[in-house]
Design a protein around this motif. Structure first.
Motif, PDB file in Angstrom:
ATOM      1  N   GLN A 183      86.440  17.312  90.071  1.00 50.02           N
ATOM      2  CA  GLN A 183      86.802  17.332  88.652  1.00 50.02           C
ATOM      3  C   GLN A 183      85.632  16.875  87.782  1.00 50.02           C
ATOM      4  OE1 GLN A 183      90.056  14.755  87.544  1.00 50.02           O
ATOM      5  NE2 GLN A 183      90.410  15.842  85.633  1.00 50.02           N
ATOM      6  N   THR A 184      84.988  15.765  88.131  1.00 49.11           N
ATOM      7  CA  THR A 184      83.864  15.290  87.314  1.00 49.11           C
ATOM      8  C   THR A 184      82.683  16.251  87.413  1.00 49.11           C
ATOM      9  OG1 THR A 184      82.959  13.879  89.088  1.00 49.11           O
ATOM     10  CG2 THR A 184      84.586  12.889  87.600  1.00 49.11           C
ATOM     11  N   GLN A 187      83.517  19.039  85.090  1.00 47.00           N
ATOM     12  CA  GLN A 187      83.312  18.580  83.718  1.00 47.00           C
ATOM     13  C   GLN A 187      81.838  18.656  83.336  1.00 47.00           C
ATOM     14  OE1 GLN A 187      84.998  14.660  83.958  1.00 47.00           O
ATOM     15  NE2 GLN A 187      87.077  15.341  83.489  1.00 47.00           N
ATOM     16  N   LEU A 190      80.809  22.410  82.956  1.00 46.92           N
ATOM     17  CA  LEU A 190      81.310  23.054  81.742  1.00 46.92           C
ATOM     18  C   LEU A 190      80.594  22.550  80.494  1.00 46.92           C
ATOM     19  CD1 LEU A 190      85.164  23.118  82.496  1.00 46.92           C
ATOM     20  CD2 LEU A 190      83.512  24.986  82.754  1.00 46.92           C
ATOM     21  N   SER A 191      80.324  21.250  80.445  1.00 46.54           N
ATOM     22  CA  SER A 191      79.704  20.697  79.239  1.00 46.54           C
ATOM     23  C   SER A 191      78.204  20.983  79.186  1.00 46.54           C
ATOM     24  CB  SER A 191      79.959  19.194  79.144  1.00 46.54           C
ATOM     25  OG  SER A 191      79.367  18.510  80.228  1.00 46.54           O
ATOM     26  N   ALA A 196      82.310  25.177  78.055  1.00 46.04           N
ATOM     27  CA  ALA A 196      83.567  24.581  77.614  1.00 46.04           C
ATOM     28  C   ALA A 196      84.344  25.553  76.729  1.00 46.04           C
ATOM     29  CB  ALA A 196      83.304  23.282  76.855  1.00 46.04           C
ATOM     30  N   GLU A 215      91.461  20.051  86.188  1.00 45.77           N
ATOM     31  CA  GLU A 215      90.436  20.314  85.184  1.00 45.77           C
ATOM     32  C   GLU A 215      90.428  21.750  84.694  1.00 45.77           C
ATOM     33  OE1 GLU A 215      87.791  18.955  82.526  1.00 45.77           O
ATOM     34  OE2 GLU A 215      88.861  17.740  83.990  1.00 45.77           O
TER      35      GLU A 215
END
Length: 256
Positions: A183-184, A187, A190-191, A196, A215
């Protein structure tokens, strides 16, 4: 801008039971690209372990080592490093349990020792291990494996706040810096890669995929997956050896 992004776990998901990528799945990945959809590997494995997958599929955006090392289009976005202090603490604890540990980064790995569990594990993974108990002193370590069958809670309680441990196969615990997961890693992908807000999908089968499922917009469980993973899915496709990837992608209209 991409129309969507799709994250693929490997073992039990994108792979067949012999750790191969089927021609059908390669064709599906190519069709995703034709449809302006970005395929991304999201795996507990480290990059050096899966170079043949990168070569066969052309996928070079990866969330690897359960989020410990992330790269986009072949370039590193994020790498977590487990400190020597924490490594030495878990080495002492594992020795008391009679457990072997392996150290990993994106380029290679080493073991503290060999035993029956490690021999089976690396034979199945088609890897040739070497023993180097002090590997961590001269190499960055992003990820560990702790080899045992049933000591999940023991290690999780002992290293709470320092390491995150999750069982990815019957023989060992995937071990990351505290709070690090697929998940991290997603993240960060995507960022940092400006993805995103794009519709996101993920295919997985095991417990280390649960946080990944949290996520993305559309989590897809394999028919051969763990019951807890199926319970969290928006769709349960067929098994990894029964057109599961293709059927899942078709269900959402991502390929024909």
């Amino acid at each position: 801008m991409y129309k969507a992004v799709v994250f693929f776990d490997l073992d039990g998901t994108f792979f067949d039971n012999e750790k191969n990528v089927s021609k059908e799945n390669i064709a599906a990945v190519n069709e995703l690209r034709e449809n302006n959809i970005l395929p991304i590997i999201s795996t507990g494995r480290n990059i050096f372990e899966i170079q043949y997958v990168i070569d066969e599929t052309g996928i070079n955006s990866l969330v690897s080592a359960n989020g410990s090392y992330v790269q986009y289009e072949g370039k590193k976005l994020k790498a977590e490093e487990i400190s020597d202090e924490v490594i030495e603490e878990i080495l002492v604890f594992a020795k008391k349990q009679g457990d072997v540990i392996s150290f990993y980064n994106n380029e290679g790995f080493a073991l503290t020792a060999e035993n029956d569990l490690t021999k089976v594990n690396y034979r199945l993974l088609r890897l040739t291990p070497h023993v180097e108990p002090t590997f961590y002193k001269s190499h960055e370590v992003n990820f560990l494996n702790v080899f045992n069958y049933d000591k999940d809670k023991l290690y999780q309680d002992q290293f709470k706040g320092k390491l995150s441990l999750v069982r990815n196969n019957p023989r060992c615990l995937d071990t990351m810096k505290w709070g690090v997961s697929k998940q991290t890693g997603i993240q960060a992908m995507l960022s940092k890669a400006n993805l995103a807000g794009i519709p996101s999908y993920a295919f997985g089968d095991q417990l280390n995929d649960l946080q990944m499922f949290e996520e993305v917009d559309y989590p897809v469980a394999m028919g051969n997956g763990h019951p807890d993973v199926k319970a969290k899915a928006s769709f349960v496709t067929t098994s990894n050896i029964n057109h599961g990837i293709v059927n899942g992608l078709r269900h959402y209209g991502l390929i024909k």
